[in-house]
Scaffold this active site. Structure first.
Site, PDB file in Angstrom:
ATOM      1  N   THR A 145      45.478  37.469  40.781  1.00 19.19           N
ATOM      2  CA  THR A 145      44.622  36.540  40.045  1.00 19.19           C
ATOM      3  C   THR A 145      43.782  37.261  38.992  1.00 19.19           C
ATOM      4  OG1 THR A 145      42.625  35.194  40.355  1.00 19.19           O
ATOM      5  CG2 THR A 145      43.005  36.845  41.994  1.00 19.19           C
ATOM      6  N   ASP A 146      43.359  36.518  37.987  1.00 16.04           N
ATOM      7  CA  ASP A 146      42.476  37.123  36.977  1.00 16.04           C
ATOM      8  C   ASP A 146      41.045  37.313  37.505  1.00 16.04           C
ATOM      9  OD1 ASP A 146      41.549  34.499  36.943  1.00 16.04           O
ATOM     10  OD2 ASP A 146      41.893  34.162  34.810  1.00 16.04           O
ATOM     11  N   GLU A 147      40.742  36.720  38.670  1.00 18.12           N
ATOM     12  CA  GLU A 147      39.378  36.854  39.204  1.00 18.12           C
ATOM     13  C   GLU A 147      39.042  38.289  39.569  1.00 18.12           C
ATOM     14  OE1 GLU A 147      37.901  34.041  41.978  1.00 18.12           O
ATOM     15  OE2 GLU A 147      39.112  32.411  41.190  1.00 18.12           O
ATOM     16  N   TYR A 191      36.822  36.425  48.035  1.00 22.44           N
ATOM     17  CA  TYR A 191      38.226  36.171  47.677  1.00 22.44           C
ATOM     18  C   TYR A 191      38.732  37.186  46.664  1.00 22.44           C
ATOM     19  CZ  TYR A 191      42.015  34.276  44.868  1.00 22.44           C
ATOM     20  OH  TYR A 191      43.183  34.156  44.144  1.00 22.44           O
ATOM     21  N   LYS A 237      41.609  40.173  46.891  1.00 19.55           N
ATOM     22  CA  LYS A 237      42.793  40.265  46.020  1.00 19.55           C
ATOM     23  C   LYS A 237      42.792  41.596  45.266  1.00 19.55           C
ATOM     24  CE  LYS A 237      45.690  37.600  45.313  1.00 19.55           C
ATOM     25  NZ  LYS A 237      47.001  37.450  46.015  1.00 19.55           N
TER      26      LYS A 237
END
Ligand SMILES: Cc1cn([C@H]2C[C@H](O)[C@@H](COP(=O)(O)OP(=O)(O)O[C@H]3O[C@H](C)C(=O)[C@H](O)[C@H]3O)O2)c(=O)[nH]c1=O
Length: 350
Positions: free
Chosen positions: A131-133, A156, A160
């Site tokens: 994810t880009d998070e 989260y 990741k």
């Protein structure tokens, strides 16, 4: 015939990837491994049940023995790893669940792949979907690039980020052929209604409040899930081992402007007076550690692998809203959990 493992294939993004691979590659055997959590649902893949190149395995990636056993038995040629706990609010309530599935589960899969890919790994690939998070939060300017430093804020995104690091570490240390892609916010059919778009469609339909976190000024870059699945296909087949690819929609919206657009589309589709659904907007306490803005630069993917998003957002959103309105039964069943129970019984009887 190649055997490809897709983990998390009963989830939202996973089910679109499984469908694309099963339909487009009849000479691949696709094994879909899923734990069937609240967000994984075999009803998402009903159309594939009887396809000869498709197999479902119910298992938990946290179970290392089961993973070794499965890899020994199936001798996978490739892995596309999507299985993950993905909802930020849930990670704030229960971080350990995210550590277990996202970190431990990923390392278990890496170890299992290492155990069978001992000799020639030339045509093998472990492809990790992320994810880009992991890049953190942007101000009003700038875009995440593949070289942007990791700066995760939520449990989260921290989980990741950790799993991404493990995947790259296994490539650097053990020579495991790995690849990572980082995507922006996905939307489309089969998304569990805890995420903004399906949750709000469902709430508008049932005249329930629309809980907008903070002032609704946070910005997200929306990517149609089927475009994401196409990008995964292109990267799996043509990406370079050891590389990272960012996948974004080039389509930024503040939450509040997106929500107002959804309200006006829903008013039209439900034959309500314009402005009716907006009255449901309710500003609530902000999400803890809420990242202000995500936006992705996908130039590398476009230039090197010739991928571009196929759909304009307004068209994609209309299609998505139509899908949820037509598939009322799916929505009712995933929210009640009945489908999952029904399919578990079906599979247990096979
Ligand atoms: C559920 C909800 C959300 N929001 C806000 C919070 C976010 O600014 C935005 C989108 O929230 P959502 O939880 O749908 O998605 P993100 O937190 O941006 O993260 C999502 O996109 C990334 C890339 C992933 O990797 C995550 O797995 C995925 O969940 O709407 C509200 O204002 N109200 C609500 O009730």
């Amino acid at each position: 015939m190649k055997t490809i493992l897709i983990t998390g294939g009963a989830g939202f993004i996973g089910s679109h990837v499984v469908r694309l691979f099963v339909n487009n590659y009849p000479d691949y055997k696709i094994v879909n491994l899923d734990k069937l959590t609240y967000a994984g649902n075999l009803a998402n893949l009903k159309d594939l049940e009887n396809k000869p190149n498709y197999e479902f395995v119910k298992a938990d990636i946290v179970d290392s023995e089961a993973m070794f056993e499965l890899f020994r038995e199936k001798q996978f040629d490739g892995v596309i790893h999507l299985a993950a706990e993905s909802h930020v609010d849930r990670s704030i309530a229960n971080p350990m669940e995210f550590v277990m599935t996202n970190v431990i589960g990923t390392v278990n899969l890496l170890n299992a792949a290492r155990s069978i890919w001992t000799d020639n790994t030339e045509d093998k690939l472990f492809y990790h979907i992320s994810t880009d998070e992991v890049y953190g939060s942007l101000g009003k300017e700038g875009l995440f690039e593949e070289t942007t430093k990791y700066d995760p804020h939520s449990p989260y995104s921290a989980s990741k980020a950790s799993s991404d690091h493990f995947v790259r570490a296994y490539c650097d240390t053990f020579g495991l052929p790995t690849l990572v892609s980082n995507c922006s916010n996905n939307y489309g059919s089969f998304q569990f209604p805890e995420k903004l778009i399906p949750l709000f469609i469902n709430n508008i339909k049932h005249n329930k409040p629309l809980p907008v976190y903070g002032k609704g000024e946070n910005i997200r870059d929306w990517l149609w899930v089927e475009d994401h699945a196409r990008a995964i296909d292109v990267i799996f087949h043509n990406g370079k081992v050891g590389e990272t690819y960012n996948i974004g929609g080039h389509n930024e919206w503040t939450n509040i402007s997106l929500i107002k657009l959804m309200c006006s589309i829903m008013d039209r589709k439900l034959n309500r007076e314009p402005g009716t659904s907006e009255k449901l907007i309710t500003y609530v306490k902000d999400r803890a550690g809420h990242d202000l803005r995500y936006a992705i630069d996908s130039t590398k993917l476009q230039k090197e692998l010739n991928w571009v998003p196929s759909l304009q957002f307004e068209e994609g959103l209309e299609k998505t809203i139509d899908w949820y309105l037509v598939n009322e039964e799916w929505m009712e069943n995933v929210t009640s959990g009945d489908y999952q129970k029904y399919y578990e019984v079906q599979y247990a009887q096979r």
